[in-house]
Design a protein around this motif. Structure first.
Motif, short mmCIF file in Angstrom:
data_model
loop_
_atom_site.label_atom_id
_atom_site.label_comp_id
_atom_site.label_asym_id
_atom_site.label_seq_id
_atom_site.Cartn_x
_atom_site.Cartn_y
_atom_site.Cartn_z
N LYS A 127 6.93 -4.91 1.02
CA LYS A 127 7.94 -4.26 0.18
C LYS A 127 7.32 -3.90 -1.17
O LYS A 127 7.57 -2.82 -1.71
CB LYS A 127 9.15 -5.18 -0.02
N ILE A 128 6.51 -4.80 -1.71
CA ILE A 128 5.84 -4.52 -2.99
C ILE A 128 4.90 -3.32 -2.83
O ILE A 128 4.85 -2.43 -3.69
CB ILE A 128 5.05 -5.76 -3.46
N ARG A 129 4.19 -3.26 -1.71
CA ARG A 129 3.27 -2.14 -1.46
C ARG A 129 4.05 -0.83 -1.29
O ARG A 129 3.62 0.22 -1.80
CB ARG A 129 2.44 -2.42 -0.21
N ALA A 130 5.19 -0.89 -0.60
CA ALA A 130 6.01 0.31 -0.42
C ALA A 130 6.54 0.80 -1.75
O ALA A 130 6.58 2.02 -2.02
CB ALA A 130 7.17 0.00 0.54
N VAL B 12 2.63 -5.46 -11.25
CA VAL B 12 2.00 -4.61 -10.23
C VAL B 12 2.07 -3.14 -10.63
O VAL B 12 1.10 -2.39 -10.53
CB VAL B 12 2.67 -4.83 -8.86
N LEU B 13 3.24 -2.72 -11.12
CA LEU B 13 3.46 -1.31 -11.43
C LEU B 13 3.02 -0.94 -12.85
O LEU B 13 3.06 0.24 -13.22
CB LEU B 13 4.95 -0.97 -11.26
N LYS B 14 2.65 -1.98 -13.65
CA LYS B 14 2.25 -1.75 -15.04
C LYS B 14 3.35 -0.97 -15.79
O LYS B 14 3.08 0.03 -16.47
CB LYS B 14 0.92 -0.99 -15.12
N ALA B 15 4.58 -1.46 -15.63
CA ALA B 15 5.74 -0.78 -16.21
C ALA B 15 6.55 -1.74 -17.07
O ALA B 15 6.59 -2.95 -16.79
CB ALA B 15 6.63 -0.21 -15.11
N PRO B 16 7.19 -1.25 -18.14
CA PRO B 16 8.05 -2.10 -18.96
C PRO B 16 9.31 -2.48 -18.19
O PRO B 16 9.72 -1.77 -17.26
CB PRO B 16 8.37 -1.21 -20.16
N TYR B 17 9.91 -3.59 -18.58
CA TYR B 17 11.10 -4.06 -17.88
C TYR B 17 12.16 -4.55 -18.86
O TYR B 17 11.85 -4.93 -20.01
CB TYR B 17 10.75 -5.16 -16.88
N LEU C 118 5.94 4.62 5.98
CA LEU C 118 5.60 5.59 4.93
C LEU C 118 4.23 6.19 5.27
O LEU C 118 3.23 5.48 5.34
CB LEU C 118 5.57 4.91 3.57
N GLU C 119 4.23 7.48 5.46
CA GLU C 119 3.04 8.16 5.94
C GLU C 119 1.85 8.01 4.98
O GLU C 119 1.97 8.27 3.78
CB GLU C 119 3.34 9.65 6.14
N GLY C 120 0.74 7.54 5.49
CA GLY C 120 -0.49 7.43 4.72
C GLY C 120 -0.57 6.21 3.82
O GLY C 120 -1.56 6.06 3.08
N MET C 121 0.41 5.32 3.88
CA MET C 121 0.39 4.17 2.96
C MET C 121 -0.81 3.26 3.21
O MET C 121 -1.43 2.75 2.28
CB MET C 121 1.69 3.36 3.10
N ASP C 122 -1.16 3.08 4.48
CA ASP C 122 -2.27 2.19 4.80
C ASP C 122 -3.62 2.75 4.39
O ASP C 122 -4.62 2.02 4.35
CB ASP C 122 -2.28 1.89 6.31
N LEU D 263 -3.71 -0.05 -2.32
CA LEU D 263 -2.52 -0.67 -2.88
C LEU D 263 -2.73 -2.17 -2.99
O LEU D 263 -3.64 -2.74 -2.38
CB LEU D 263 -1.29 -0.37 -1.99
N VAL D 264 -1.87 -2.82 -3.75
CA VAL D 264 -2.00 -4.26 -3.97
C VAL D 264 -1.69 -5.03 -2.69
O VAL D 264 -1.10 -4.49 -1.75
CB VAL D 264 -1.06 -4.73 -5.10
#
Length: 318
Positions: free
Chosen positions: A104-107, A138-143, A256-260, A264-265
């Motif tokens: 889920k985190i990777r998605a 993981v996303l390097k985003a503010p929260y 999700l196409e191409g995710m692998d 990704l983390v």
């Protein structure tokens, strides 16, 4: 005249007392989500009055008042170690394992990267604070969550609105209402409050007012990430009911196409095992606190002391 915004909260004990004790010749209630999960929504008929008008969301979309939205549920399989841990935990601890599912985190990372490249502004909803800080790292985003100061909140929201480089923010459930973010065009829901239809609808509303909605061919995007074979699947189905009634359709994405193929983390078994140890440690620290699952609660009548005049007479004849 009494004007009640978000009128669906009126049946709550505190608000209903206020409404009942304030004299008003006319009461008018407004809401986009005429929903409650406790069965008290019908109390509005005597607290405020009957429903006079309800607009269909698809009609508002066609008229350009709200943005068109593509909705999708993304199924995220759990690694064997995580799923075994999920099955062995008590019910109130299983939720965190579903939220921190590595896939889920990777998605989520995949979708954020994809929509950031498109120039979208993205809101990620994560209710659990431990998981929220994990996704933020993981996303390097503010929260923003309940403990975030007002000054910091305003700085983060303003940066999100005005800075093109700040494409993602992560919100806890405090972002469900009273936040106006017309720059937002994509929403990713990682976790939620069980099967609450109202929360689902309120969160969708964060992207319905997208300022770009007048552009030809524009679409906003609403994703719900669900860990497969967990309670999240059942809750997600219930949460969609109101939106389905309004005419929205949900696409189910199995892969999700191409995710692998992307970097990704949490790609390695070692990193996933490390995360599982952290989650288990968190559960052991908070294991004494049990969060019961929602259930339909029957109203239990409190015993009432009868007035002497109304006591039933006992029959003396046999």
């Amino acid at each position: 005249m009494m004007l009640l915004d978000e009128v669906h909260v009126t049946p709550a004990d505190m608000f209903r007392n206020a409404v009942s004790n304030i004299n008003a010749h006319v009461k008018l209630g407004l809401t986009a989500t005429l929903l409650r999960e406790d069965g008290k929504i019908d109390d509005l008929n005597f607290l405020v009055g009957p429903k006079l008008y309800e607009a269909n969301w698809m009609d508002l979309t066609e008229q350009g008042y709200i943005a068109p939205v593509q909705c999708a549920e993304v199924r995220c399989p759990m690694p064997a170690e995580f799923y075994n841990a999920y099955l062995s935990e008590q019910v109130h601890n299983q939720a965190l394992l579903g939220i921190t599912n590595p896939n889920k985190i990777r998605a989520c990372q995949y979708l954020v990267n994809y929509h950031a490249r498109r120039g979208d502004k993205i809101i990620v909803f994560v209710d659990d604070i431990f998981a929220l800080t994990l996704y933020a790292k993981v996303l390097k985003a503010p929260y923003i969550h309940g403990g975030t100061s007002h000054t910091t909140r305003m700085q983060i929201l303003e940066e999100f609105q005005k800075n093109p480089a700040q494409h993602t923010i992560i919100l806890s459930k405090i972002g469900d209402t009273s936040i106006d973010l017309p720059a937002a065009t994509c929403l990713i829901q990682v976790s939620s409050h069980f099967g609450s239809r109202r929360q689902e609808t309120q969160r969708l509303g964060r992207i319905l007012r997208a300022s770009a909605r007048d552009q030809e061919g524009f679409n906003a995007y609403f994703y719900t990430l669900v860990s497969e074979y967990t309670q999240e699947v059942r809750f997600s189905a219930k949460r969609r009911q109101f939106l389905a009634d309004q005419g929205y359709s949900f696409k189910t994405i199995i892969e999700l196409e191409g995710m692998d193929d992307l970097e990704l983390v949490l790609a390695s078994a070692e990193s996933q095992a490390s995360l599982l140890r952290r989650v288990k440690q968190k559960l052991s620290e908070s294991g004494a606190v049990e969060v019961p699952l929602p259930s339909k609660q029957r109203r239990v009548k409190e015993p009432v002391e009868r007035h002497p005049l109304f006591k039933r007479r006992q029959r003396t004849d046999k």
